[in-house]
Scaffold this motif. Structure first.
Motif, PDB file in Angstrom:
ATOM      1  N   SER A 113       0.842  -1.188   0.000  1.00  0.00           N
ATOM      2  CA  SER A 113       0.000   0.000   0.000  1.00  0.00           C
ATOM      3  C   SER A 113       0.880   1.243   0.000  1.00  0.00           C
ATOM      4  O   SER A 113       2.089   1.164   0.162  1.00  0.00           O
ATOM      5  N   GLU A 114       0.255   2.381  -0.157  1.00  0.00           N
ATOM      6  CA  GLU A 114       0.953   3.674  -0.187  1.00  0.00           C
ATOM      7  C   GLU A 114       2.146   3.660  -1.134  1.00  0.00           C
ATOM      8  O   GLU A 114       3.273   3.964  -0.766  1.00  0.00           O
ATOM      9  N   PHE A 115       1.851   3.299  -2.345  1.00  0.00           N
ATOM     10  CA  PHE A 115       2.901   3.177  -3.351  1.00  0.00           C
ATOM     11  C   PHE A 115       3.339   4.556  -3.843  1.00  0.00           C
ATOM     12  O   PHE A 115       2.535   5.376  -4.249  1.00  0.00           O
ATOM     13  N   ARG A 116       4.627   4.806  -3.775  1.00  0.00           N
ATOM     14  CA  ARG A 116       5.170   6.082  -4.265  1.00  0.00           C
ATOM     15  C   ARG A 116       6.333   5.808  -5.201  1.00  0.00           C
ATOM     16  O   ARG A 116       7.134   4.907  -4.943  1.00  0.00           O
ATOM     17  N   CYS A 117       6.438   6.561  -6.272  1.00  0.00           N
ATOM     18  CA  CYS A 117       7.557   6.341  -7.166  1.00  0.00           C
ATOM     19  C   CYS A 117       8.087   7.654  -7.725  1.00  0.00           C
ATOM     20  O   CYS A 117       7.408   8.674  -7.683  1.00  0.00           O
ATOM     21  N   THR A 118       9.329   7.605  -8.185  1.00  0.00           N
ATOM     22  CA  THR A 118       9.938   8.806  -8.752  1.00  0.00           C
ATOM     23  C   THR A 118      10.629   8.479 -10.069  1.00  0.00           C
ATOM     24  O   THR A 118      10.983   7.337 -10.329  1.00  0.00           O
ATOM     25  N   VAL A 119      10.807   9.492 -10.873  1.00  0.00           N
ATOM     26  CA  VAL A 119      11.568   9.343 -12.108  1.00  0.00           C
ATOM     27  C   VAL A 119      12.374  10.627 -12.328  1.00  0.00           C
ATOM     28  O   VAL A 119      11.896  11.716 -12.061  1.00  0.00           O
ATOM     29  N   ASN A 120      13.611  10.468 -12.743  1.00  0.00           N
ATOM     30  CA  ASN A 120      14.438  11.636 -13.063  1.00  0.00           C
ATOM     31  C   ASN A 120      14.335  11.956 -14.541  1.00  0.00           C
ATOM     32  O   ASN A 120      14.370  11.063 -15.376  1.00  0.00           O
ATOM     33  N   LEU A 121      14.213  13.207 -14.831  1.00  0.00           N
ATOM     34  CA  LEU A 121      14.175  13.642 -16.228  1.00  0.00           C
ATOM     35  C   LEU A 121      15.190  14.752 -16.411  1.00  0.00           C
ATOM     36  O   LEU A 121      15.594  15.393 -15.454  1.00  0.00           O
ATOM     37  N   MET A 122      15.586  14.961 -17.655  1.00  0.00           N
ATOM     38  CA  MET A 122      16.436  16.099 -17.945  1.00  0.00           C
ATOM     39  C   MET A 122      15.654  17.019 -18.854  1.00  0.00           C
ATOM     40  O   MET A 122      15.016  16.569 -19.807  1.00  0.00           O
ATOM     41  N   GLY A 123      15.673  18.300 -18.562  1.00  0.00           N
ATOM     42  CA  GLY A 123      15.003  19.255 -19.421  1.00  0.00           C
ATOM     43  C   GLY A 123      15.955  20.355 -19.810  1.00  0.00           C
ATOM     44  O   GLY A 123      16.985  20.554 -19.179  1.00  0.00           O
TER      45      GLY A 123
END
Ligand code: ADP
Ligand code: MG
Lengths: 219, 344
Positions: free
Chosen positions: B88-98
């Motif tokens: 439960s309480e699933f959290r995720c991240t992703v790095n991007l370059m702009g």
């Protein structure tokens, strides 16, 4: 004897590739104390890690006594021939000073009693008082911790000492003591000693200085 | 071998608090499982309540602990984890370059900017919700949608002359992993626009290696990738777990903090295999002690038949030992020299 032959090394990460060393060639002989100087980020630590066999060059070759690093057992090389000393000491926090010194010998299968006896000798050799040997590293001063690290390096029993800013965390007086120990080992015991330093005074005391800039040896 | 065993025992003894914790957790897992196997109907209700009250958080993230190297989790994998029942309480991240390019008025030069996609602000613990100032009437909920909105750092706004409420125009990039890490390429994903709904100060962030200049919704990043038909990779995932995974995660976490110690062992010539053997033996001893204590406790409580207790003990011990394999494999990949040259 170490021969560095046209060595380049790249760090490849997600964001970019860093060319940390570019076509470096140099030669190191036993009985000589070498300093490597250069601005921060110029590739000194990278070179030392390669000399310690912690990684292989991206291109080029390093030869230890004419044997190519890529073809040898590099764990064995660090277990028996080359010792590394760091600015932040890198002692085992849970082991006492004496157990830290004994570690390489026990790793090679020596029995405990003999390893203990030899560890005491090495400790004496680098000027560590006997009462300190039963203490854990965190209870020792920086100068004392670095002496333990050198004694542990001696316990490897090889002829190569690689030191990454060994006096960087020490005051001037302790720095001088460590320096004189390294000098003595090199000249009296025929070690090949390579030391990275920021301190020009210490670099001047060595037999040969290599300057690195932007991943290249410039002098 | 003898040295490995004596070193493992020494580590257990001198790290007594951690070892006791490991044994206790393993024992508790056996008891929980025994109840679970033994009495499915009544037991399950009990177990559910129990595990709700144990806040175990699993963190799948970069193994060195930074956000800048290492882990890429395939998007499909993330979806699989998210769908698991005991999570439960699933959290995720992703790095991007702009890349920020000047607007029509030419107010600023191009900047490479670091962007972070999240599906909730708590996915990025370095920044607390309280430290963000939002436009009136706008909440942070948009992070869990694919809205083309973002929050930006004050430093970034200052540099570009943009303000809260403005729209920032960016060219996005992604990394092409299809050829292996040595041939990493940096390819354009296309131009996009994000409305700036809030701002924060980069200096406020605690212990974050790469401080993002823009934080945007994870699902928006996903949408942008899908629109171009490019494979999508996340950088980290955090979630709460229940039941079986507890023991696995504890052993994983306990060994996680010891990379430097293993790096020192490598530096003095210990082979990778021997480091793994040492870690394995250390955990196995703790798991077996915990398993034994748990078995006795479960039999004593008497909520389950002996067969279920045995089954539970075996499952928990195996699960615990599995927790060693992951960091052991990881250790082969971390840079020993990096772990060693870091300051104390
Ligand atoms: N693990 C790493 N990943 C990526 N880049 C690195 C890593 N370690 C060092 N570098 C980069 O390689 C270059 C040389 O670093 P280093 O050998 O540590 O220099 P020095 O010891 O002379 O300060 C620097 O630009 C540094 O940023
Ligand atoms: Mg350095």
């Amino acid at each position: 004897m170490i021969n560095v032959n046209d060595v380049s090394y790249n760090y490849v990460s997600k964001y970019h590739t860093v060319e940390a060393l570019k076509n470096v060639s140099c030669k190191f002989e036993n009985g000589m104390l070498y300093s490597i100087i250069g601005p921060s980020g110029s590739g000194k630590t990278t070179l030392l890690s390669l000399l310690a066999g912690l990684d292989l060059p991206t291109s080029g070759e390093i030869f230890i006594d004419n044997v190519s690093m890529s073809s040898m057992d590099r764990d064995k090389y660090r277990r028996e021939q080359a010792a590394v000393i760091y600015q932040s000491f890198n002692l085992f926090p849970l082991l006492t000073a004496k157990e830290n010194i004994m570690f390489p010998m026990l790793l090679k299968g020596m029995n405990k009693a003999e390893a203990g006896r030899i560890a005491t000798e090495y400790a004496e050799d680098v000027g560590l008082r006997e009462v300190l040997l039963s203490k854990r590293p965190l209870l020792l001063s920086g100068g004392e911790q670095q002496r333990v690290a050198i004694a542990r390096a001696l316990a490897i029993g090889g002829d190569i000492l690689l030191a990454d800013e060994p006096t960087g965390n020490l005051d001037e007086e302790n720095g001088k003591v460590i320096m004189s120990i390294l000098k003595r080992l090199t000249h009296e015991n025929d070690y090949l000693c390579i030391m990275i330093t920021h301190n020009t005074e210490m670099a001047e005391q060595s037999d040969r200085v290599y300057a690195i800039k932007d991943g290249r040896v410039v002098s | 071998m003898k040295f490995t065993i004596s070193l493992a025992l020494l580590n257990i003894r001198r790290r007594i608090a951690t070892s006791a914790l490991a044994i206790a957790v393993c024992a508790a897992t056996v008891v929980l499982l025994a109840v679970y196997f033994g009495n499915i109907s009544a037991g399950q209700r009990q177990l559910t309540n129990l595990t709700e009250s144990i806040p175990v958080v699993a963190r799948v993230s970069n193994l060195i602990g930074t956000q800048v190297t290492g882990l890429q989790i395939k998007h499909e994998r993330m979806q699989e984890i998210k769908r698991l029942e005991n999570i439960s309480e699933f959290r995720c991240t992703v790095n991007l370059m702009g890349e920020y390019t000047a607007d029509a008025a030419g107010r600023a030069d191009a900047h490479d900017i670091n962007m972070l996609g999240v599906n909730g602000i708590d996915a990025f613990p370095a920044l607390s919700a309280g430290a963000i100032s939002m436009e009136d009437g706008v909440g942070l909920d948009f992070l869990d949608t694919n809205a083309a909105m973002c929050i930006a750092s004050k430093e970034f706004l200052l540099k570009t002359g943009l303000a809260q409420g403005d729209t920032v125009r960016l060219v996005l990039y992604y990394y092409d992993y299809s050829r292996g890490s040595y041939l990493l390429r940096f390819l354009q994903l296309g131009a996009s626009e994000l409305k700036i709904a809030g701002s924060y100060t980069e200096a406020d962030m605690s212990d974050s290696i790469a401080t993002p200049a823009i934080i945007c919704p994870y699902a928006w990043a996903e949408y942008i990738h899908e629109a171009v038909g490019v494979d999508f990779y996340a950088d980290s995932a955090v979630f709460k777990v229940k039941e079986l995974l507890i023991a696995y995660i504890v052993s994983y976490v306990i060994l996680q903090g010891r990379q430097r110690e293993f790096a020192i062992m490598r530096a003095v010539g210990t082979s990778a295999g021997m480091c793994t053997a040492e870690a394995f033996f250390e955990s196995a001893v703790l798991a077996l002690c915990g398993g034994l204590v748990g078995t006795v406790a479960a039999l004593f409580i008497g909520k389950a038949d002996p067969l279920s207790v045995l089954l539970a003990a075996v499952a928990a011990v195996l699960c615990y030992i599995c927790g060693i394999i992951a960091p052991a494999l990881a250790r082969k990949r971390i840079s020993v020299s990096m772990a060693l040259s870091g300051a104390e």
